[in-house]
Design a protein around this motif. Structure first.
Motif, PDB file in Angstrom:
ATOM      1  N   SER A  55       1.218  -3.183  10.056  1.00 24.47           N
ATOM      2  CA  SER A  55       1.269  -4.729   9.691  1.00 24.47           C
ATOM      3  C   SER A  55       1.693  -4.840   8.335  1.00 24.47           C
ATOM      4  O   SER A  55       1.002  -4.991   7.345  1.00 24.47           O
ATOM      5  CB  SER A  55      -0.213  -4.984   9.557  1.00 24.47           C
ATOM      6  OG  SER A  55      -1.178  -3.862   8.917  1.00 24.47           O
ATOM      7  N   CYS A  78       0.631  -1.242   0.059  1.00 25.29           N
ATOM      8  CA  CYS A  78      -0.047   0.046  -0.030  1.00 25.29           C
ATOM      9  C   CYS A  78       0.881   1.303  -0.023  1.00 25.29           C
ATOM     10  O   CYS A  78       0.452   2.537  -0.298  1.00 25.29           O
ATOM     11  CB  CYS A  78      -1.143   0.002   1.075  1.00 25.29           C
ATOM     12  SG  CYS A  78      -2.138  -1.178   1.292  1.00 25.29           S
ATOM     13  N   CYS A  79       2.192   1.241   0.389  1.00 26.39           N
ATOM     14  CA  CYS A  79       2.958   2.382   0.416  1.00 26.39           C
ATOM     15  C   CYS A  79       3.160   2.769  -0.966  1.00 26.39           C
ATOM     16  O   CYS A  79       3.789   2.211  -1.915  1.00 26.39           O
ATOM     17  CB  CYS A  79       4.391   2.068   1.213  1.00 26.39           C
ATOM     18  SG  CYS A  79       5.187   3.626   1.421  1.00 26.39           S
ATOM     19  N   SER A 138      -4.153  -2.828  13.765  1.00 24.10           N
ATOM     20  CA  SER A 138      -3.026  -1.977  13.659  1.00 24.10           C
ATOM     21  C   SER A 138      -3.642  -0.276  13.422  1.00 24.10           C
ATOM     22  O   SER A 138      -2.957   0.565  13.508  1.00 24.10           O
ATOM     23  CB  SER A 138      -2.062  -2.128  13.057  1.00 24.10           C
ATOM     24  OG  SER A 138      -2.427  -2.282  11.555  1.00 24.10           O
ATOM     25  N   THR A 139      -4.661  -0.429  12.588  1.00 27.23           N
ATOM     26  CA  THR A 139      -5.087   0.886  11.729  1.00 27.23           C
ATOM     27  C   THR A 139      -5.639   1.763  13.015  1.00 27.23           C
ATOM     28  O   THR A 139      -6.744   1.098  13.629  1.00 27.23           O
ATOM     29  CB  THR A 139      -5.933   0.810  10.759  1.00 27.23           C
ATOM     30  OG1 THR A 139      -6.242   1.933  10.374  1.00 27.23           O
ATOM     31  CG2 THR A 139      -7.136  -0.167  11.058  1.00 27.23           C
ATOM     32  N   ILE A 186      -9.117  -0.480   1.235  1.00 31.00           N
ATOM     33  CA  ILE A 186      -8.297  -0.710   2.204  1.00 31.00           C
ATOM     34  C   ILE A 186      -7.353   0.519   2.216  1.00 31.00           C
ATOM     35  O   ILE A 186      -6.839   1.038   3.180  1.00 31.00           O
ATOM     36  CB  ILE A 186      -7.718  -1.901   2.340  1.00 31.00           C
ATOM     37  CG1 ILE A 186      -8.548  -3.097   2.820  1.00 31.00           C
ATOM     38  CG2 ILE A 186      -6.222  -1.941   3.123  1.00 31.00           C
ATOM     39  CD1 ILE A 186      -7.992  -4.531   2.804  1.00 31.00           C
ATOM     40  N   ARG A 187      -6.815   0.917   0.873  1.00 28.92           N
ATOM     41  CA  ARG A 187      -5.739   1.886   0.714  1.00 28.92           C
ATOM     42  C   ARG A 187      -6.612   3.264   1.036  1.00 28.92           C
ATOM     43  O   ARG A 187      -5.923   4.073   1.459  1.00 28.92           O
ATOM     44  CB  ARG A 187      -5.538   2.113  -0.942  1.00 28.92           C
ATOM     45  CG  ARG A 187      -4.780   2.792  -1.445  1.00 28.92           C
ATOM     46  CD  ARG A 187      -3.607   3.009  -0.717  1.00 28.92           C
ATOM     47  NE  ARG A 187      -2.747   4.225  -1.092  1.00 28.92           N
ATOM     48  CZ  ARG A 187      -2.573   5.295  -0.738  1.00 28.92           C
ATOM     49  NH1 ARG A 187      -3.480   5.678   0.255  1.00 28.92           N
ATOM     50  NH2 ARG A 187      -1.765   6.205  -1.249  1.00 28.92           N
ATOM     51  N   VAL A 205      -6.115   3.168   5.282  1.00 29.98           N
ATOM     52  CA  VAL A 205      -4.621   3.192   5.445  1.00 29.98           C
ATOM     53  C   VAL A 205      -4.061   4.477   5.223  1.00 29.98           C
ATOM     54  O   VAL A 205      -2.757   5.159   5.917  1.00 29.98           O
ATOM     55  CB  VAL A 205      -3.896   2.003   5.215  1.00 29.98           C
ATOM     56  CG1 VAL A 205      -4.413   0.709   5.620  1.00 29.98           C
ATOM     57  CG2 VAL A 205      -3.860   1.945   3.741  1.00 29.98           C
ATOM     58  N   ALA A 231       0.600  -7.742   5.784  1.00 33.52           N
ATOM     59  CA  ALA A 231      -0.752  -7.867   5.617  1.00 33.52           C
ATOM     60  C   ALA A 231      -1.391  -8.215   4.145  1.00 33.52           C
ATOM     61  O   ALA A 231      -2.042  -8.724   3.963  1.00 33.52           O
ATOM     62  CB  ALA A 231      -1.552  -7.084   6.178  1.00 33.52           C
ATOM     63  N   LEU A 278       0.749   0.428   5.270  1.00 29.97           N
ATOM     64  CA  LEU A 278       0.490  -0.690   6.343  1.00 29.97           C
ATOM     65  C   LEU A 278       1.812  -0.617   7.262  1.00 29.97           C
ATOM     66  O   LEU A 278       2.388  -1.674   7.344  1.00 29.97           O
ATOM     67  CB  LEU A 278       0.194  -1.900   5.994  1.00 29.97           C
ATOM     68  CG  LEU A 278      -1.038  -2.010   4.893  1.00 29.97           C
ATOM     69  CD1 LEU A 278      -1.540  -3.184   4.307  1.00 29.97           C
ATOM     70  CD2 LEU A 278      -2.462  -1.502   5.734  1.00 29.97           C
ATOM     71  N   SER A 279       2.381   0.734   7.704  1.00 23.31           N
ATOM     72  CA  SER A 279       3.425   0.535   8.498  1.00 23.31           C
ATOM     73  C   SER A 279       3.310  -0.405   9.732  1.00 23.31           C
ATOM     74  O   SER A 279       4.178  -1.117  10.369  1.00 23.31           O
ATOM     75  CB  SER A 279       3.976   1.884   9.064  1.00 23.31           C
ATOM     76  OG  SER A 279       2.605   2.562   9.538  1.00 23.31           O
ATOM     77  N   ILE A 332      -4.661  -5.912   9.699  1.00 26.50           N
ATOM     78  CA  ILE A 332      -4.782  -4.478   9.325  1.00 26.50           C
ATOM     79  C   ILE A 332      -5.855  -3.654  10.439  1.00 26.50           C
ATOM     80  O   ILE A 332      -5.484  -2.476  11.039  1.00 26.50           O
ATOM     81  CB  ILE A 332      -5.330  -4.370   7.907  1.00 26.50           C
ATOM     82  CG1 ILE A 332      -4.550  -4.971   6.953  1.00 26.50           C
ATOM     83  CG2 ILE A 332      -5.587  -2.889   7.651  1.00 26.50           C
ATOM     84  CD1 ILE A 332      -5.025  -4.889   5.684  1.00 26.50           C
TER      85      ILE A 332
END
Length: 245
Positions: A39, A17-18, A129-130, A27-28, A31, A42, A36-37, A126
């Motif tokens: 996770s 995702c980065c 952690s989010t 999801i994008r 986050v 994931a 997803l730093s 995710i």
């Protein structure tokens, strides 16, 4: 399952995702740009050549699949070997694996109809952690609701429509998701074999060919080649789909 190979895992060069520009991915959207730093494992970006298959039973129940580009054919196989093409997943579509509770349950496979990229997403880490877990659940719920709505429409189409209406509805749906507007009309690539379309619509391949020929003769579609359909007038094809012709 004919010794079907699984899709080879190929991680993208950037982290999950980065830097991803697929901004329509729910999801994008949740986050954000940081990815997803919390996770990093994931999400895996994978690719498949046409004909490669993925056994959904190999993945955890919290897995979500998202087609980035290309097309996946969703196939269900019963314990006695009977099979059905449940859906064709295209750009942006999400899918959830069928639960595998008993050895005799229906097994689910995805086959790449054409070269395809997809993200395999583990939702639980995710969510943990989010900072916006509620937003993630809401986004996925909305995507699941849309998929259920499309499935219900397909079920109605199969149960209550004639063969010509089913095929017209299928072409319209695919044109809406993957078609390209041109001066000649909407161009639609049919990468899948006629047998696969017939399986999906509950018909014989010969029936598909016969109806396609009748559509061509009536100028409802053009067929420059078997894998390319041009729809000059979407309204005319829509009239067939709803039984107005």
């Amino acid at each position: 399952m004919d010794g079907a190979p699984t899709i080879l895992m190929e991680r993208a060069e950037t982290g999950p995702c980065c830097g991803c520009e697929e901004l329509t991915c729910p999801i994008r959207q949740v986050v954000g740009a940081a990815g997803l730093s919390g996770s990093p494992n994931a999400v895996s970006r994978v690719s498949a050549r046409a004909g490669e298959k993925l056994d959904v039973a190999d993945f955890a129940p919290d897995t979500v699949f998202r087609v980035v580009n290309g097309m996946l054919m969703q196939e269900h196989v019963s314990n006695d070997g009977r099979r059905h093409i449940a859906a064709f997943k295209t750009n942006g579509d999400l899918s959830w694996p069928l639960p595998q509770q008993e050895p005799g349950d229906i097994r689910e496979y995805y086959e790449a109809v054409q070269p395809t990229e997809l993200c395999i997403i583990s939702v639980d880490p995710i969510t943990e952690s989010t900072p916006d877990a509620a937003g993630l659940v809401k986004a996925l719920y909305g995507a699941a609701r849309d998929e259920v709505s499309r499935t219900q429409s397909r079920m109605f189409l199969l149960a209550r429509s004639s063969a010509a209406e089913r095929l017209a509805g299928f072409l319209l749906d695919l044109a809406d998701r993957t078609g390209r507007a041109t001066k000649r009309g909407v161009e639609l690539k049919l990468s899948m074999r006629r047998e696969r379309i017939a399986d999906h619509l509950g018909m014989q391949p010969e029936t598909i060919s016969r109806i396609m020929s009748s559509f061509k003769k009536a100028a409802i579609i053009r067929l420059p080649r078997p894998s390319l359909v041009i729809i000059p007038d979407l309204k005319a094809l829509s009239n067939v789909a709803v039984g107005a012709i």
